[in-house]
Design an enzyme around this catalytic site. Structure first.
Site, PDB file in Angstrom:
ATOM      1  CE  LYS A 228      -2.889   2.973   2.667  1.00  0.00           C
ATOM      2  NZ  LYS A 228      -3.525   3.275   3.957  1.00  0.00           N
TER       3      LYS A 228
ATOM      4  N   GLY B 258      -7.804   9.233   9.956  1.00  0.00           N
ATOM      5  CA  GLY B 258      -8.142   9.347  11.372  1.00  0.00           C
ATOM      6  C   GLY B 258      -9.194  10.391  11.700  1.00  0.00           C
TER       7      GLY B 258
ATOM      8  CB  THR C 244      -8.790   5.610  13.164  1.00  0.00           C
ATOM      9  OG1 THR C 244      -7.501   5.715  12.574  1.00  0.00           O
ATOM     10  CG2 THR C 244      -8.822   6.427  14.436  1.00  0.00           C
TER      11      THR C 244
END
EC number: 2.8.1.10
Lengths: 66, 251
Positions: B96, B157, B206
């Protein structure tokens, strides 16, 4: 000679190998990768790759993230 | 079956988990189990001799494939080196690709990301780049040989959900590689929306790891992704300005 291992200076004897540098941090060889001066040293070459003065050794592993 | 296929590999779960933010490996383990994920990201960092336990042990026990990321990289050069170290450490060419522009927004840098993607594809990597919700960049990365594209819903996040659903739809319409909505998911409805918009999978961390009950939120995300996928395949009704009776108005 002095080499940097994960950012910390270490006094080591001439001829110290990548494998010996890694062993100062961990006994494990799986899940670990090494770069010397921003070039990957493959595991099969750890024993035969000797460090030089001022080399920067980075020993990385996977951690929680992303 | 309705499998997710990335670079020829099949996954029956369309929820890709991250591992960042969990208070402990035990909590992470329970959340991963509840999520049903089969592919999970890890970051590469300097080995800490004091660290106890490893996220890799958790993934191995759960038989979850590992997807290393290049989190923390600000330049293409850093990202390429990190990907090569991950390939060496973990034995996977999958990465990634994440190249961040600045620490305040953690938004992906499109120029560095594209540069790194070209170099990694040339080096034989299976590249899944994290990008802004930019249809033009998504198309260029696909043309460059990336195995998927991972547009953000909102900053990492932030839990702000999908700020520009229209752009996500444009990316989906044009893509012939999987589109994985990455970052910004706050709760289950955000994950369902991503799938309803036509994304092939959702990546989140998250929202689960910092939820009050990570295992419960993981289960919610699992069901939301599955529900959103079904709704997308079912084909939603058109939106109407006024009511339309579902039964005859006259007896």
């Amino acid at each position: 000679m002095i080499v940097m291992i994960n950012g910390a200076a270490h006094e080591v004897t001439d001829g110290t190998t990548v494998a010996q540098a890694v062993s100062t941090l961990t006994a494990s060889t799986t899940g670990v990768a090494v770069a010397v001066n921003d070039e990957v040293v493959t595991r099969s070459a750890w024993e035969t790759t000797a460090l030089s003065d001022s080399d920067r050794v980075e020993v990385l592993t996977a951690v929680q993230g992303g | 079956m309705d499998d997710l296929i990335i670079a020829g590999e099949k996954f029956s779960s369309r929820l890709i988990m991250g591992t960042g933010g969990a208070p402990s490996l035990e909590v992470l383990d329970q959340a991963l189990a509840a999520s049903g994920t089969e592919l999970t990201t890890v970051a590469m960092r300097r080995l800490d001799p004091e660290a106890r336990g490893s996220v890799l042990d958790v993934l191995r026990r759960r038989d979850i494939r590992v997807l290393p990321n290049t989190a923390g990289c600000f330049t293409a050069g850093d990202a390429v080196l990190t990907a090569r170290l991950a390939r060496e450490a973990l034995g996977t060419p999958w990465v990634k690709l994440e190249v961040i522009a600045d620490e305040r927004t953690l938004l992906p840098d499109p120029i560095e990301t594209f540069d790194a993607a070209e170099r990694l594809v040339a080096d034989g990597f299976v590249v899944l780049p994290y990008i802004g919700d930019d249809p033009a960049l998504a198309r260029r990365l696909e043309q460059a040989g990336c195995a998927a594209v991972m547009p953000l819903g909102a900053p990492i996040g932030s839990g702000l959900g999908i700020r520009n659903p229209h752009n996500i739809e444009l990316i989906v319409e044009a893509a012939s590689v999987p589109v994985i909505l990455d970052a910004g998911i706050g709760t289950a409805s955000d994950a369902a929306l991503a799938m309803e918009l036509g994304c092939d999978a959702v990546l989140l961390a998250t929202a689960v790891t910092r939820a009050q009950r990570p295992d419960l939120m993981a289960a919610a995300m699992r069901d939301a992704v599955a529900a959103g996928r079904l709704a997308r395949q079912a084909g939603r009704i058109p939106r109407r300005r006024y009511a339309e009776a579902s039964s005859p108005m006259t007896p």
